[in-house]
Design a protein around this motif. Structure first.
Motif, short mmCIF file in Angstrom:
data_model
loop_
_atom_site.label_atom_id
_atom_site.label_comp_id
_atom_site.label_asym_id
_atom_site.label_seq_id
_atom_site.Cartn_x
_atom_site.Cartn_y
_atom_site.Cartn_z
N ALA A 193 0.94 -0.89 0.49
CA ALA A 193 -0.05 -0.28 0.00
C ALA A 193 0.85 1.19 -0.10
N LEU A 194 1.87 1.24 0.83
CA LEU A 194 2.56 2.67 0.53
C LEU A 194 3.47 1.82 -0.34
N SER A 195 3.95 1.43 -1.30
CA SER A 195 4.77 1.97 -2.72
C SER A 195 3.30 2.59 -3.45
N HIS A 196 2.27 1.83 -3.50
CA HIS A 196 1.26 3.16 -4.40
C HIS A 196 0.53 3.55 -4.25
N GLY A 197 0.58 4.72 -3.01
CA GLY A 197 1.32 5.97 -2.21
C GLY A 197 2.46 7.18 -3.44
N VAL A 198 3.69 6.23 -2.62
CA VAL A 198 4.50 6.58 -2.96
C VAL A 198 4.73 6.76 -4.68
N GLU A 199 4.17 5.80 -5.63
CA GLU A 199 3.79 5.66 -7.04
C GLU A 199 3.26 6.34 -7.21
N ALA A 200 1.79 6.74 -7.03
CA ALA A 200 0.77 7.84 -7.74
C ALA A 200 1.60 8.56 -7.62
N TYR A 201 1.60 9.57 -5.90
CA TYR A 201 2.09 10.46 -6.31
C TYR A 201 3.45 11.31 -7.21
N VAL A 202 4.56 10.18 -7.32
CA VAL A 202 4.89 10.87 -8.81
C VAL A 202 4.71 10.23 -9.31
N SER A 203 3.88 9.96 -10.10
CA SER A 203 3.95 8.62 -11.40
C SER A 203 3.55 10.41 -12.87
N ASN A 204 3.66 10.34 -13.62
CA ASN A 204 4.14 11.59 -14.61
C ASN A 204 2.55 12.11 -15.60
N ILE A 205 1.60 11.36 -15.04
CA ILE A 205 -0.12 11.76 -14.61
C ILE A 205 -0.56 12.27 -13.87
N ALA A 206 0.54 11.97 -12.15
CA ALA A 206 -0.30 12.43 -11.02
C ALA A 206 -1.20 14.03 -11.58
N ASP A 207 -2.62 14.29 -10.75
CA ASP A 207 -2.49 15.63 -10.38
C ASP A 207 -3.29 15.38 -9.33
N ARG A 208 -3.24 16.28 -8.45
CA ARG A 208 -3.85 17.50 -7.07
C ARG A 208 -4.71 16.51 -6.53
N TYR A 209 -6.09 15.59 -7.48
CA TYR A 209 -6.63 14.48 -6.89
C TYR A 209 -6.25 13.92 -6.19
N ASN A 210 -5.37 12.86 -6.96
CA ASN A 210 -4.80 11.66 -6.49
C ASN A 210 -3.60 12.01 -5.06
N ASP A 211 -2.91 13.68 -5.30
CA ASP A 211 -1.93 14.04 -4.76
C ASP A 211 -2.86 13.68 -3.44
N ALA A 212 -3.68 14.03 -2.89
CA ALA A 212 -4.31 14.79 -1.70
C ALA A 212 -4.30 13.00 -1.37
N LEU A 213 -4.90 12.44 -2.16
CA LEU A 213 -5.49 10.96 -1.49
C LEU A 213 -3.81 10.03 -1.04
N ALA A 214 -3.11 10.08 -1.99
CA ALA A 214 -1.97 9.59 -2.09
C ALA A 214 -1.13 10.04 -1.11
N LYS A 215 -0.53 11.36 -0.48
CA LYS A 215 -0.18 12.00 0.64
C LYS A 215 -0.56 11.56 1.78
N ASP A 216 -1.71 11.53 2.51
CA ASP A 216 -2.28 10.89 3.09
C ASP A 216 -1.95 9.68 3.63
N SER A 217 -2.48 8.51 2.18
CA SER A 217 -2.01 7.16 2.65
C SER A 217 -0.49 6.89 3.30
N VAL A 218 0.48 7.80 2.83
CA VAL A 218 1.46 7.23 2.88
C VAL A 218 1.43 7.91 4.73
N LYS A 219 1.00 9.36 4.85
CA LYS A 219 0.95 9.29 5.91
C LYS A 219 0.95 8.03 6.85
N ILE A 220 -0.54 7.74 6.35
CA ILE A 220 -1.35 7.64 7.64
C ILE A 220 -0.55 6.14 8.25
#
Ligand SMILES: NC(=O)c1ccc[n+]([C@@H]2O[C@H](COP(=O)([O-])OP(=O)(O)OC[C@H]3O[C@@H](n4cnc5c(N)ncnc54)[C@H](O)[C@@H]3O)[C@@H](O)[C@H]2O)c1
Ligand SMILES: [Zn+2]
Length: 383
Positions: A193-220
């Motif tokens: 799950a951590l790797s999903h948050g991290v990889e989604a956050y740096v994806s080359n098509i990342a956007d702010r909707y997904n950044d919010a979810l990805a970042k919070d998942s990493v913190k949790i």
């Protein structure tokens, strides 16, 4: 322009398995893996809730970890016999992914794995059944994603079937189901799950909707994984990890993953290294590699009180060690001679994996190979 696609209904919280009572339909087939959902009573409860909803049910059991195409075809025959209008994937991601692929073969009996695993090749689903996902591991996020990973054991590789058509209709995120997870499964799936948050956050098509979810998942996950590992019965922490896994799933199903997954699919397919464990071995060096072209890992470092990309890579290593996961492919037990024989094929297959398309840094063959070699030995790379 970008789309954000998730299941129509996501019910989350302790005890939310009861939501099964609210399903409507005539017949459900529940697809499960081994015995864990039988032992912990979750299968019985699911059948009881279906019966209370006036829905008949049948069970397809025995899906193995990293499900094979043979299992999928077998299960699809069972679906054809039973003619369900609801398919429920219940258990670890292996059971749910197999159920998703069985669903494709049920809807389109002439499907071929080579065809449906081409990106977005799955045609319109739901003419026969809807799909309900109830995960019992907090890792892959398959309850949210338009993804099913099927293993071709003969070729030693995993085929990701990627299509928003595979996004479940209903997802039930009940942390209680995870209390029975053995410690090593908690560790591996949590790191996935951590790797999903991290990889989604740096994806080359990342956007702010997904950044919010990805970042919070990493913190949790940084806040809760160690406790979930050491206090398996702590339900609040189990729910936190389950929510984080789901949030990371929401992010990555929309902006996809990178070369941690492209490389780990080969380690799973060839050597059977558990998916989350493989990701955790690869992630720190991929962070080092990608950080030459993106500053986004620094944001993730700041979430956990650190500053640089290198700090973040080291914190991933520390978290990995704290939940008893090995730090190298060699330490996992892969023989050096066999490794050397396979390395070029692994590298080529990783380059061909669809996840590579979304990595922030476009890798060359020699770079993937060097990353694999550093991760084999467990040394920090500087590529
Ligand atoms: N579809 C996706 O979006 C996606 C994303 C990433 C990875 N994957 C794939 O998912 C698979 C791995 O799935 P996973 O990590 O969930 O593991 P898993 O489903 O293979 O389960 C691991 C083991 O844990 C047991 N188990 C599961 N839940 C349990 C519980 N609550 N109590 C006791 N035992 C339990 C299972 O029976 C199994 O033995 C891999 O094939 C990987 O490639 C899929
Ligand atoms: Zn994963």
């Amino acid at each position: 322009m970008a789309k954000f696609i998730v299941p129509k209904e996501i019910t989350h919280g302790l005890g939310s398995l009861e939501e099964v009572k609210k399903l409507s339909g005539k017949k459900a087939v529940i697809v499960i893996g081994g015995s864990s959902v039988k032992k912990n009573g979750v299968l019985d409860r699911t059948e009881k809730y279906l019966s209370e909803a006036g829905i008949e049910s049948a069970v397809y059991s025995g899906v193995e970890a990293d499900p094979s195409i043979e299992t999928v075809i077998n299960g699809a025959e069972f679906l054809t016999e039973q003619q369900p209008d609801i398919i429920i994937g219940l258990g670890g991601c292996s059971a749910i992914d197999a159920a998703k692929a069985m669903w494709v073969y049920y809807e389109y009996p002439d499907s071929k794995l080579e065809e449906i695993s081409k990106p977005f090749a799955v045609k319109k689903m739901r003419s026969k059944a809807i799909f309900v996902a109830i995960p019992s591991t907090s890792g892959t996020g398959t309850e949210i994603t338009g993804l099913s990973v099927i293993t071709d054991k003969n070729r030693g590789t995993k085929y990701p079937i990627v299509s928003h058509e595979l996004t479940p209709d209903v997802a039930i995120i009940d942390g209680e189901l995870c209390a029975s997870m053995p410690a090593h499964v908690t560790a591996n799936t949590g790191l996935d799950a951590l790797s999903h948050g991290v990889e989604a956050y740096v994806s080359n098509i990342a956007d702010r909707y997904n950044d919010a979810l990805a970042k919070d998942s990493v913190k949790i996950i940084f806040d809760n994984l160690k406790t979930a590992y050491s206090q398996p019965e702590n339900k609040e922490v189990r729910q936190a990890m389950h929510d984080a896994s789901c949030m990371a799933g929401m992010a990555f199903t929309n902006v996809w993953l990178g070369i941690v997954h492209a490389m780990s699919h080969q380690l799973g397919g060839t050597f059977g290294i558990p998916h989350g464990c493989a990701n955790a071995i690869l992630m720190p060096n991929v962070i080092r590699f990608n950080s030459k072209v993106t500053n986004k890992y620094q944001d993730l470092a700041k979430l956990i009180g650190k500053n640089s990309s290198e700090d973040f890579a080291v914190e991933v290593e520390n978290l990995r060690a704290s939940v008893g996961v090995v730090s190298s492919i060699k330490e996992y037990g892969i023989d050096e001679k066999i490794w050397e024989e396979k390395i070029d094929t692994l590298t080529q297959n990783a380059l061909n994996d669809p996840c590579t398309l979304f990595n922030p840094r476009k890798p060359e063959f020699e770079e993937i190979k060097a990353l694999y070699m550093a991760c084999y030995r467990g040394v920090a790379s500087n590529i």
